[in-house]
Scaffold this motif. Sequence first.
Motif, short mmCIF file in Angstrom:
data_model
loop_
_atom_site.label_atom_id
_atom_site.label_comp_id
_atom_site.label_asym_id
_atom_site.label_seq_id
_atom_site.Cartn_x
_atom_site.Cartn_y
_atom_site.Cartn_z
N ASP A 147 -44.17 9.39 19.15
CA ASP A 147 -43.89 8.61 17.94
C ASP A 147 -45.12 8.58 17.04
O ASP A 147 -46.27 8.60 17.50
N GLY A 148 -44.86 8.50 15.73
CA GLY A 148 -45.94 8.47 14.76
C GLY A 148 -46.49 9.83 14.42
O GLY A 148 -47.55 9.94 13.80
N GLY A 149 -45.76 10.88 14.81
CA GLY A 149 -46.20 12.23 14.50
C GLY A 149 -47.41 12.67 15.29
O GLY A 149 -48.17 13.54 14.83
N ARG A 150 -47.58 12.13 16.48
CA ARG A 150 -48.73 12.51 17.31
C ARG A 150 -48.30 13.47 18.40
O ARG A 150 -47.14 13.51 18.81
N GLY A 151 -49.25 14.28 18.84
CA GLY A 151 -48.99 15.19 19.95
C GLY A 151 -49.15 14.47 21.28
O GLY A 151 -49.52 13.30 21.34
N ARG A 152 -48.90 15.22 22.36
CA ARG A 152 -48.93 14.63 23.70
C ARG A 152 -50.10 15.19 24.52
O ARG A 152 -50.34 16.39 24.53
N VAL A 153 -50.82 14.30 25.18
CA VAL A 153 -51.80 14.70 26.18
C VAL A 153 -51.04 14.99 27.47
O VAL A 153 -50.41 14.10 28.04
N ALA A 194 -53.95 13.18 17.64
CA ALA A 194 -53.66 13.67 16.29
C ALA A 194 -54.63 14.80 15.97
O ALA A 194 -55.81 14.75 16.35
N GLU A 195 -54.11 15.82 15.31
CA GLU A 195 -54.93 16.96 14.85
C GLU A 195 -54.90 16.96 13.33
O GLU A 195 -53.84 17.13 12.72
N ARG A 196 -56.07 16.78 12.72
CA ARG A 196 -56.16 16.72 11.26
C ARG A 196 -57.13 17.77 10.75
O ARG A 196 -58.22 17.93 11.29
N TRP A 197 -56.70 18.48 9.71
CA TRP A 197 -57.55 19.46 9.04
C TRP A 197 -57.94 18.90 7.69
O TRP A 197 -57.08 18.46 6.91
N ARG A 198 -59.24 18.91 7.39
CA ARG A 198 -59.76 18.49 6.09
C ARG A 198 -60.49 19.70 5.50
O ARG A 198 -61.60 20.03 5.93
#
Length: 223
Positions: A174-180, A195-199
């Motif tokens: 939920d919340g658009g997060r991946g799973r460990v 979460a994986e974020r690209w800036r």
Amino acid sequence: MAKRRFRVYRWLFTIGLLGGAAATLWLATNWSWVEHPRVRAHIDVRQNGGAEEHFVIRLPRDRIVDGGREGSLPAAYPAGVSLPAAVQDAGHVEQFKLRDREGEVVGVAVRHALRDGDAEDAGWILFLPARGALMLQHAEGGGGLAGALSRAGLRPGNAWTGNLELQRTAGPVDGGRGRVVGGTREFSRHSGSYAERWRLTGMDEQGVLRGTIELETLTVIGR
């Protein structure tokens, strides 16, 4: 008498040989020959439970291996292996140096992605010497990196400068997060989300990106 003595020596030699082989095998599998230095982990403990840790990858300086264009694997990985065309078209593998939130290199990260039609699954393996490996998996939405860059104004063959922030994880948590999904050594009982974020701030004519990749893990230890 001489023959009897010879038999005794032969049995002693055989027992010594087998015992030495057994001892060598035991040492090879149970003895830690290399003690990696342990870098201090920067972990925040949440009040409602779970440990949060941030990792950073700086582009392009931290890229070790790139599979080439998005949607391909390295041509020779390992050397001499010919991959099926379906795998070549569907897969992408990258390797990076991995930093903690203070900017210190603490390990190596491998990102792999597989595309099936419009759907894409991606994952990470984070190798942290003296700590273990942490394995992550997520579904990716929004057309992936290429689609986001196109919408931000990138045109093929041209350089691009901008300010693009993209969360590439889109579930399954939920919340658009991946799973460990697990790990080794100190991470062997960990589960949770990330979460994986690209800036990104730019790309040159050869397709080399500038910016950062940020991985934020939130883990709990199972029983």
